[in-house]
Design a protein around this motif. Structure first.
Motif, mmCIF file in Angstrom:
data_model
loop_
_atom_site.group_PDB
_atom_site.id
_atom_site.type_symbol
_atom_site.label_atom_id
_atom_site.label_comp_id
_atom_site.label_asym_id
_atom_site.label_seq_id
_atom_site.Cartn_x
_atom_site.Cartn_y
_atom_site.Cartn_z
ATOM 1 N N SER A 1 -8.132 5.540 -2.236
ATOM 2 C CA SER A 1 -7.624 5.315 -3.618
ATOM 3 C C SER A 1 -6.041 4.618 -3.721
ATOM 4 O O SER A 1 -5.810 4.158 -4.986
ATOM 5 C CB SER A 1 -7.302 6.639 -4.139
ATOM 6 N N VAL A 2 -5.465 4.400 -2.475
ATOM 7 C CA VAL A 2 -4.401 3.575 -2.553
ATOM 8 C C VAL A 2 -4.267 2.436 -1.619
ATOM 9 O O VAL A 2 -5.004 2.458 -0.664
ATOM 10 C CB VAL A 2 -2.986 4.483 -2.484
ATOM 11 N N SER A 3 -3.346 1.517 -1.455
ATOM 12 C CA SER A 3 -3.320 0.501 -0.493
ATOM 13 C C SER A 3 -2.840 1.150 0.857
ATOM 14 O O SER A 3 -2.289 2.191 0.828
ATOM 15 C CB SER A 3 -2.305 -0.500 -0.976
ATOM 16 N N PHE A 4 -3.136 0.528 1.840
ATOM 17 C CA PHE A 4 -2.824 0.965 3.331
ATOM 18 C C PHE A 4 -1.344 1.152 3.301
ATOM 19 O O PHE A 4 -0.904 1.861 3.885
ATOM 20 C CB PHE A 4 -3.397 0.054 4.199
ATOM 21 N N ASN A 5 -0.642 -0.019 2.694
ATOM 22 C CA ASN A 5 0.715 0.141 2.806
ATOM 23 C C ASN A 5 1.428 1.362 2.283
ATOM 24 O O ASN A 5 2.436 2.059 2.698
ATOM 25 C CB ASN A 5 1.410 -1.090 2.339
ATOM 26 N N GLU A 6 0.939 1.678 1.038
ATOM 27 C CA GLU A 6 1.275 2.818 0.248
ATOM 28 C C GLU A 6 0.856 4.198 1.015
ATOM 29 O O GLU A 6 1.804 5.019 1.019
ATOM 30 C CB GLU A 6 0.754 2.883 -1.046
ATOM 31 N N LEU B 1 -4.530 1.475 14.908
ATOM 32 C CA LEU B 1 -5.745 2.525 14.897
ATOM 33 C C LEU B 1 -5.716 2.992 13.200
ATOM 34 O O LEU B 1 -6.680 3.153 12.653
ATOM 35 C CB LEU B 1 -5.606 3.570 15.705
ATOM 36 N N PRO B 2 -4.644 3.559 12.610
ATOM 37 C CA PRO B 2 -4.734 3.955 11.222
ATOM 38 C C PRO B 2 -5.229 2.915 10.493
ATOM 39 O O PRO B 2 -5.804 3.070 9.454
ATOM 40 C CB PRO B 2 -3.149 4.382 11.054
ATOM 41 N N GLU B 3 -4.859 1.714 10.645
ATOM 42 C CA GLU B 3 -5.073 0.395 9.692
ATOM 43 C C GLU B 3 -6.733 0.228 9.965
ATOM 44 O O GLU B 3 -7.512 0.185 9.245
ATOM 45 C CB GLU B 3 -4.321 -0.872 10.102
ATOM 46 N N TYR B 4 -6.954 0.642 11.171
ATOM 47 C CA TYR B 4 -8.515 0.447 11.436
ATOM 48 C C TYR B 4 -9.237 1.430 10.711
ATOM 49 O O TYR B 4 -10.497 1.280 10.183
ATOM 50 C CB TYR B 4 -8.952 0.296 12.892
ATOM 51 N N LEU B 5 -8.731 2.698 10.797
ATOM 52 C CA LEU B 5 -9.489 3.589 10.272
ATOM 53 C C LEU B 5 -9.763 3.508 8.611
ATOM 54 O O LEU B 5 -10.550 3.929 8.122
ATOM 55 C CB LEU B 5 -8.616 5.111 10.501
ATOM 56 N N TYR B 6 -8.463 3.052 7.946
ATOM 57 C CA TYR B 6 -8.691 2.545 6.542
ATOM 58 C C TYR B 6 -9.739 1.635 6.336
ATOM 59 O O TYR B 6 -10.323 1.653 5.563
ATOM 60 C CB TYR B 6 -7.218 2.133 6.232
ATOM 61 N N GLU B 7 -9.563 0.712 6.980
ATOM 62 C CA GLU B 7 -10.487 -0.602 6.827
ATOM 63 C C GLU B 7 -12.012 0.013 7.357
ATOM 64 O O GLU B 7 -12.906 -0.604 6.330
ATOM 65 C CB GLU B 7 -10.260 -1.557 7.923
ATOM 66 N N SER B 8 -12.263 1.040 7.915
ATOM 67 C CA SER B 8 -13.663 1.610 8.255
ATOM 68 C C SER B 8 -13.847 2.606 7.154
ATOM 69 O O SER B 8 -15.030 3.214 7.243
ATOM 70 C CB SER B 8 -13.494 2.237 9.323
#
Length: 333
Positions: free
Chosen positions: A301-306, A288-295
């Protein structure tokens, strides 16, 4: 050759459906209504043997339809019985889920009753404490998401926290309400075994429990700051409060797939016209957090990994302890 392939495909299809129906029926009877007794073990075994006999008998044209009809009648009986199981608020609950929260309303002021604020000495040793607090909806300025992992990256428990300015946060965890001496099971969660509860609590309770005291297995907690439209915050919060009140009057079932900690959050978010579209990553909650980031719902301002590395708060939470400023300090990175 084509005829043989067709017959084989038909048999495999029937076998798959029959096996699935039988397995589901056996589990439904075995688990019963929040308990398993010898009579249920016997009945589940009988239903399983009926399914096996039907599968074997499918090869014999003489017995095929009789056995299938008989098994279908048994399955219909199981289904009718299973659907008759009703949720209840009157069980012997574990102490941490014994009290239900509820809300009362006065214009822009919402008073939330029975906010949990336990003082933990260990995961299962604590001093029970609750309080009531009134919140001004005009001060609701944000919402955060906690994602809690304990079994790899695929599955997470998600918790929403509403920010009413300053250090004023109210956390809500959607959980399976467990009875005394009852353990959580994802499999049992498919079979009307747990009631649904919204645990409304101080973050020192809900989050501190997970960063400081859950060690078997240990839990990794990530804090993400969401950026929903300002106008969606009030309807989102009020929809939560409405459901909390409904469950106090009319209990409902927790469901591992359909009514769990993550997809229910998504259902609440649908009060906003620009809510997050549904995705398989809502079902597989660890993503879910990755999906929220993609959306675009998280900091871009930073990559999802960071962002994920920054969101991990266990070390910080343990360092600062469970002080009254816990909510502020876990956000002070």
């Amino acid at each position: 050759m084509i005829s043989i392939i067709g017959k084989t495909f038909k048999f495999l299809s029937v076998a798959l459906v029959l096996t699935s129906v039988t397995a589901w029926g056996c589990a439904a009877v075995y688990f019963g209504d929040s308990k398993t007794e010898m009579v249920q073990v016997v009945m589940a075994s009988v239903f399983g043997l009926s399914g096996l006999a039907t599968l074997i008998g499918y090869i014999n044209n003489r017995w095929r339809y009789r056995l299938m009809l008989g098994h279908l009648i048994l399955f219909a009986g199981v289904m009718i019985w299973w659907l008759s199981i009703q949720p209840s608020n009157d069980r012997k609950w574990q102490p941490d889920v014994a009290e239900l929260s509820y809300a009362t309303f006065d214009g822009n002021y919402v008073t939330v009753h029975n906010i949990r604020n336990f003082e933990y000495r260990s995961e299962f040793d604590y001093r029970r404490s609750y309080y009531d607090k009134t919140y001004d909806l005009t001060k609701l300025e944000g919402v955060d998401l906690f994602a809690v992992y304990w079994m790899g990256p695929t599955i997470a428990h998600t918790i929403v926290s509403f920010h009413f300015g300053g250090e004023d946060y109210l956390a809500v965890s959607i959980e399976a309400r467990k009875e005394l001496n009852e353990d959580y099971s994802s499999i049992k969660g498919f079979f009307r075994q747990f009631e649904l509860i919204y645990v409304v609590a101080d973050e020192r309770d809900l989050i501190g429990l997970r960063t400081h005291f859950r060690n078997d297995p240990p839990e990794d907690v990530y804090l993400y700051h969401l950026n929903p439209p300002k106008e969606s915050l009030k309807p989102f919060f009020l929809d939560y409060m409405k459901k909390i009140n409904e469950l106090r009057e009319t209990p409902g079932f927790y469901d591992t797939l359909l009514a769990n900690c993550t997809n229910v959050i998504w259902l609440h978010s649908r009060v906003s016209p620009n809510h997050l579209p549904f995705s398989w990553k809502i079902l597989v909650s660890g993503y879910l957090p990755e999906y929220l980031y993609e959306s675009g719902r998280l900091d871009q301002s930073v990559s999802f990994n960071e962002l994920q590395q920054r969101a991990h708060i266990n070390l910080l939470a343990r360092k600062i302890g469970l002080s009254p400023s816990f909510s502020h300090r876990i956000r002070s990175k």
